[in-house]
Design a protein around this motif. Structure first.
Motif, PDB file in Angstrom:
ATOM      1  N   LYS A 103      -8.899  -7.358  -2.811  1.00 52.82           N
ATOM      2  CA  LYS A 103      -8.100  -6.806  -1.713  1.00 52.82           C
ATOM      3  C   LYS A 103      -6.628  -7.119  -1.941  1.00 52.82           C
ATOM      4  CE  LYS A 103      -7.734  -6.614   3.274  1.00 52.82           C
ATOM      5  NZ  LYS A 103      -7.541  -5.181   3.259  1.00 52.82           N
ATOM      6  N   PRO A 104      -5.794  -6.083  -2.106  1.00 53.13           N
ATOM      7  CA  PRO A 104      -4.375  -6.318  -2.341  1.00 53.13           C
ATOM      8  C   PRO A 104      -3.636  -6.682  -1.055  1.00 53.13           C
ATOM      9  CG  PRO A 104      -4.964  -4.012  -2.766  1.00 53.13           C
ATOM     10  CD  PRO A 104      -6.166  -4.696  -2.228  1.00 53.13           C
ATOM     11  N   ASP A 105      -2.424  -7.218  -1.218  1.00 51.76           N
ATOM     12  CA  ASP A 105      -1.572  -7.487  -0.059  1.00 51.76           C
ATOM     13  C   ASP A 105      -1.123  -6.155   0.543  1.00 51.76           C
ATOM     14  OD1 ASP A 105       0.261  -6.609  -1.945  1.00 51.76           O
ATOM     15  OD2 ASP A 105       1.484  -8.414  -1.916  1.00 51.76           O
ATOM     16  N   ALA A 106      -0.398  -6.209   1.659  1.00 58.40           N
ATOM     17  CA  ALA A 106      -0.013  -4.984   2.384  1.00 58.40           C
ATOM     18  C   ALA A 106       0.803  -4.033   1.509  1.00 58.40           C
ATOM     19  CB  ALA A 106       0.771  -5.350   3.638  1.00 58.40           C
ATOM     20  N   ALA A 107       1.746  -4.573   0.747  1.00 61.79           N
ATOM     21  CA  ALA A 107       2.563  -3.726  -0.127  1.00 61.79           C
ATOM     22  C   ALA A 107       1.702  -3.100  -1.223  1.00 61.79           C
ATOM     23  CB  ALA A 107       3.699  -4.544  -0.739  1.00 61.79           C
ATOM     24  N   GLY A 108       0.722  -3.853  -1.719  1.00 60.34           N
ATOM     25  CA  GLY A 108      -0.185  -3.333  -2.730  1.00 60.34           C
ATOM     26  C   GLY A 108      -1.080  -2.230  -2.201  1.00 60.34           C
ATOM     27  N   VAL A 109      -1.544  -2.396  -0.959  1.00 65.48           N
ATOM     28  CA  VAL A 109      -2.371  -1.365  -0.325  1.00 65.48           C
ATOM     29  C   VAL A 109      -1.577  -0.074  -0.185  1.00 65.48           C
ATOM     30  CG1 VAL A 109      -3.524  -0.691   1.823  1.00 65.48           C
ATOM     31  CG2 VAL A 109      -3.876  -2.975   0.884  1.00 65.48           C
ATOM     32  N   LYS A 110      -0.326  -0.188   0.255  1.00 64.15           N
ATOM     33  CA  LYS A 110       0.515   1.006   0.411  1.00 64.15           C
ATOM     34  C   LYS A 110       0.742   1.696  -0.926  1.00 64.15           C
ATOM     35  CE  LYS A 110       4.894   2.710   2.251  1.00 64.15           C
ATOM     36  NZ  LYS A 110       4.470   4.041   1.898  1.00 64.15           N
ATOM     37  N   LEU A 111       1.068   0.909  -1.959  1.00 61.80           N
ATOM     38  CA  LEU A 111       1.293   1.481  -3.281  1.00 61.80           C
ATOM     39  C   LEU A 111       0.032   2.167  -3.797  1.00 61.80           C
ATOM     40  CD1 LEU A 111       3.007   1.883  -5.843  1.00 61.80           C
ATOM     41  CD2 LEU A 111       2.183  -0.360  -6.611  1.00 61.80           C
ATOM     42  N   LEU A 112      -1.098   1.523  -3.660  1.00 64.33           N
ATOM     43  CA  LEU A 112      -2.349   2.100  -4.153  1.00 64.33           C
ATOM     44  C   LEU A 112      -2.734   3.352  -3.371  1.00 64.33           C
ATOM     45  CD1 LEU A 112      -4.676   1.935  -6.113  1.00 64.33           C
ATOM     46  CD2 LEU A 112      -5.788   0.306  -4.586  1.00 64.33           C
TER      47      LEU A 112
ATOM     48  N   ALA B 251      -4.382 -10.065 -12.148  1.00 67.18           N
ATOM     49  CA  ALA B 251      -4.107 -11.220 -11.289  1.00 67.18           C
ATOM     50  C   ALA B 251      -4.782 -12.481 -11.843  1.00 67.18           C
ATOM     51  CB  ALA B 251      -4.582 -10.942  -9.864  1.00 67.18           C
ATOM     52  N   ASP B 252      -6.003 -12.342 -12.354  1.00 73.71           N
ATOM     53  CA  ASP B 252      -6.701 -13.483 -12.952  1.00 73.71           C
ATOM     54  C   ASP B 252      -5.946 -13.991 -14.181  1.00 73.71           C
ATOM     55  OD1 ASP B 252      -8.682 -13.385 -11.032  1.00 73.71           O
ATOM     56  OD2 ASP B 252     -10.086 -12.255 -12.294  1.00 73.71           O
ATOM     57  N   LEU B 253      -5.473 -13.078 -15.006  1.00 65.76           N
ATOM     58  CA  LEU B 253      -4.717 -13.478 -16.194  1.00 65.76           C
ATOM     59  C   LEU B 253      -3.410 -14.170 -15.823  1.00 65.76           C
ATOM     60  CD1 LEU B 253      -5.294 -10.348 -18.433  1.00 65.76           C
ATOM     61  CD2 LEU B 253      -6.103 -12.667 -18.893  1.00 65.76           C
ATOM     62  N   ALA B 254      -2.835 -13.773 -14.701  1.00 65.97           N
ATOM     63  CA  ALA B 254      -1.588 -14.392 -14.241  1.00 65.97           C
ATOM     64  C   ALA B 254      -1.845 -15.695 -13.487  1.00 65.97           C
ATOM     65  CB  ALA B 254      -0.820 -13.414 -13.352  1.00 65.97           C
ATOM     66  N   GLY B 255      -3.113 -15.986 -13.188  1.00 66.36           N
ATOM     67  CA  GLY B 255      -3.443 -17.197 -12.444  1.00 66.36           C
ATOM     68  C   GLY B 255      -3.206 -17.070 -10.956  1.00 66.36           C
ATOM     69  N   ALA B 256      -3.139 -15.827 -10.448  1.00 70.10           N
ATOM     70  CA  ALA B 256      -2.888 -15.580  -9.027  1.00 70.10           C
ATOM     71  C   ALA B 256      -4.199 -15.597  -8.246  1.00 70.10           C
ATOM     72  CB  ALA B 256      -2.191 -14.243  -8.841  1.00 70.10           C
ATOM     73  N   ASP B 257      -4.121 -16.096  -7.016  1.00 68.74           N
ATOM     74  CA  ASP B 257      -5.312 -16.136  -6.154  1.00 68.74           C
ATOM     75  C   ASP B 257      -5.631 -14.781  -5.538  1.00 68.74           C
ATOM     76  OD1 ASP B 257      -5.697 -18.841  -6.622  1.00 68.74           O
ATOM     77  OD2 ASP B 257      -4.429 -19.423  -4.938  1.00 68.74           O
ATOM     78  N   SER B 258      -4.590 -13.974  -5.324  1.00 71.64           N
ATOM     79  CA  SER B 258      -4.801 -12.668  -4.694  1.00 71.64           C
ATOM     80  C   SER B 258      -4.094 -11.581  -5.491  1.00 71.64           C
ATOM     81  CB  SER B 258      -4.284 -12.682  -3.256  1.00 71.64           C
ATOM     82  OG  SER B 258      -2.894 -12.927  -3.250  1.00 71.64           O
ATOM     83  N   VAL B 259      -4.482 -10.345  -5.229  1.00 74.27           N
ATOM     84  CA  VAL B 259      -3.890  -9.184  -5.897  1.00 74.27           C
ATOM     85  C   VAL B 259      -2.642  -8.780  -5.120  1.00 74.27           C
ATOM     86  CG1 VAL B 259      -4.284  -6.782  -6.566  1.00 74.27           C
ATOM     87  CG2 VAL B 259      -6.147  -8.437  -6.713  1.00 74.27           C
ATOM     88  N   THR B 260      -1.534  -8.644  -5.825  1.00 77.58           N
ATOM     89  CA  THR B 260      -0.272  -8.267  -5.192  1.00 77.58           C
ATOM     90  C   THR B 260       0.165  -6.878  -5.647  1.00 77.58           C
ATOM     91  OG1 THR B 260       1.082  -9.226  -6.948  1.00 77.58           O
ATOM     92  CG2 THR B 260       0.459 -10.694  -5.118  1.00 77.58           C
ATOM     93  N   ARG B 261       1.259  -6.439  -5.085  1.00 77.86           N
ATOM     94  CA  ARG B 261       1.819  -5.129  -5.421  1.00 77.86           C
ATOM     95  C   ARG B 261       2.107  -5.020  -6.914  1.00 77.86           C
ATOM     96  NH1 ARG B 261       6.190  -1.967  -6.138  1.00 77.86           N
ATOM     97  NH2 ARG B 261       6.380  -0.100  -4.864  1.00 77.86           N
ATOM     98  N   SER B 262       2.627  -6.080  -7.515  1.00 79.86           N
ATOM     99  CA  SER B 262       2.969  -6.028  -8.940  1.00 79.86           C
ATOM    100  C   SER B 262       1.715  -5.857  -9.807  1.00 79.86           C
ATOM    101  CB  SER B 262       3.747  -7.273  -9.366  1.00 79.86           C
ATOM    102  OG  SER B 262       2.964  -8.428  -9.214  1.00 79.86           O
ATOM    103  N   HIS B 263       0.614  -6.450  -9.401  1.00 71.39           N
ATOM    104  CA  HIS B 263      -0.639  -6.289 -10.143  1.00 71.39           C
ATOM    105  C   HIS B 263      -1.137  -4.842 -10.038  1.00 71.39           C
ATOM    106  CE1 HIS B 263      -1.041 -10.754  -9.020  1.00 71.39           C
ATOM    107  NE2 HIS B 263      -0.538 -10.672 -10.235  1.00 71.39           N
TER     108      HIS B 263
END
Length: 139
Positions: free
Chosen positions: A79-88, A113-125
Motif C-alpha cells: 500500500k503506497p502513501d497518499a502521494a503514491g496512490v495519486k500517482l499510481l 522499497a525492499d531494496l532501498a530498505g524502506a518499510d513502506s512504498v512511497t511515491r518515489s518507489h
C-alpha cells in the motif's frame, strides 16, 4: 520529371548529429553523466537483504517473494502513501493499465522499497516502477 536528390545529400541528411569528442574521451562514453555506481558485492548484499525481508514477510502465507503475492495480501503489503496512490491512480488512467498491470507496478514498487530498505512504498518507489514499465513497453 521528378527531382532527385544527390546521393551524397541523402547519406549525410540521414545521419544523426554527432558532437565532437573531447581530448581523451572515448566515443559514446557517458560516464561523466552517470551517478557513482555501487559495486557488485554491494548490490548482491542489498538483493540478499531484500530477499530475507520478503521471506520473513510472507512466511505465514507460504510465499517467498513479492512476485508471488496477489490480491488482498499484495494490497496490504504494497500500500503506497497518499502521494503514491495519486500517482499510481493517475498513471493507471493515463497509461490505461489493466488490473494485472496495476498490480505488477505495485509488486515492482514493493521490491524497489525492499531494496532501498524502506518499510513502506512511497511515491518515489511508484515513480521508479512506472518508469521501468514505460521503458519495457517502448522496446
Amino acid at each position: 520529371m521528378r527531382y532527385r536528390l544527390p546521393i551524397a545529400f541523402v547519406r549525410t541528411a540521414a545521419r544523426p548529429h554527432r558532437h565532437p569528442c573531447r581530448s581523451g574521451e572515448r566515443v559514446g562514453d557517458r560516464s561523466r553523466f552517470a551517478p557513482p555506481s555501487e559495486g557488485s558485492a554491494a548490490v548482491a548484499a542489498r538483493v540478499a537483504t531484500a530477499r530475507d525481508i520478503q521471506r520473513a514477510r510472507y512466511a505465514d502465507a507460504g510465499l517467498r517473494t513479492n512476485a508471488e503475492a496477489e490480491g488482498e495480501l499484495l494490497d496490504a503489503v504494497a500500500k503506497p502513501d497518499a502521494a503514491g496512490v495519486k500517482l499510481l491512480t493517475d498513471a493507471a488512467e493515463r497509461m490505461r493499465l489493466t488490473a494485472r498491470g496495476y498490480h505488477r507496478v505495485l509488486r515492482v514498487a514493493r521490491t524497489i522499497a525492499d531494496l532501498a530498505g524502506a518499510d513502506s512504498v512511497t511515491r518515489s518507489h511508484i515513480a521508479e516502477a512506472l518508469s521501468y514499465r514505460r521503458i519495457a513497453h517502448t522496446n
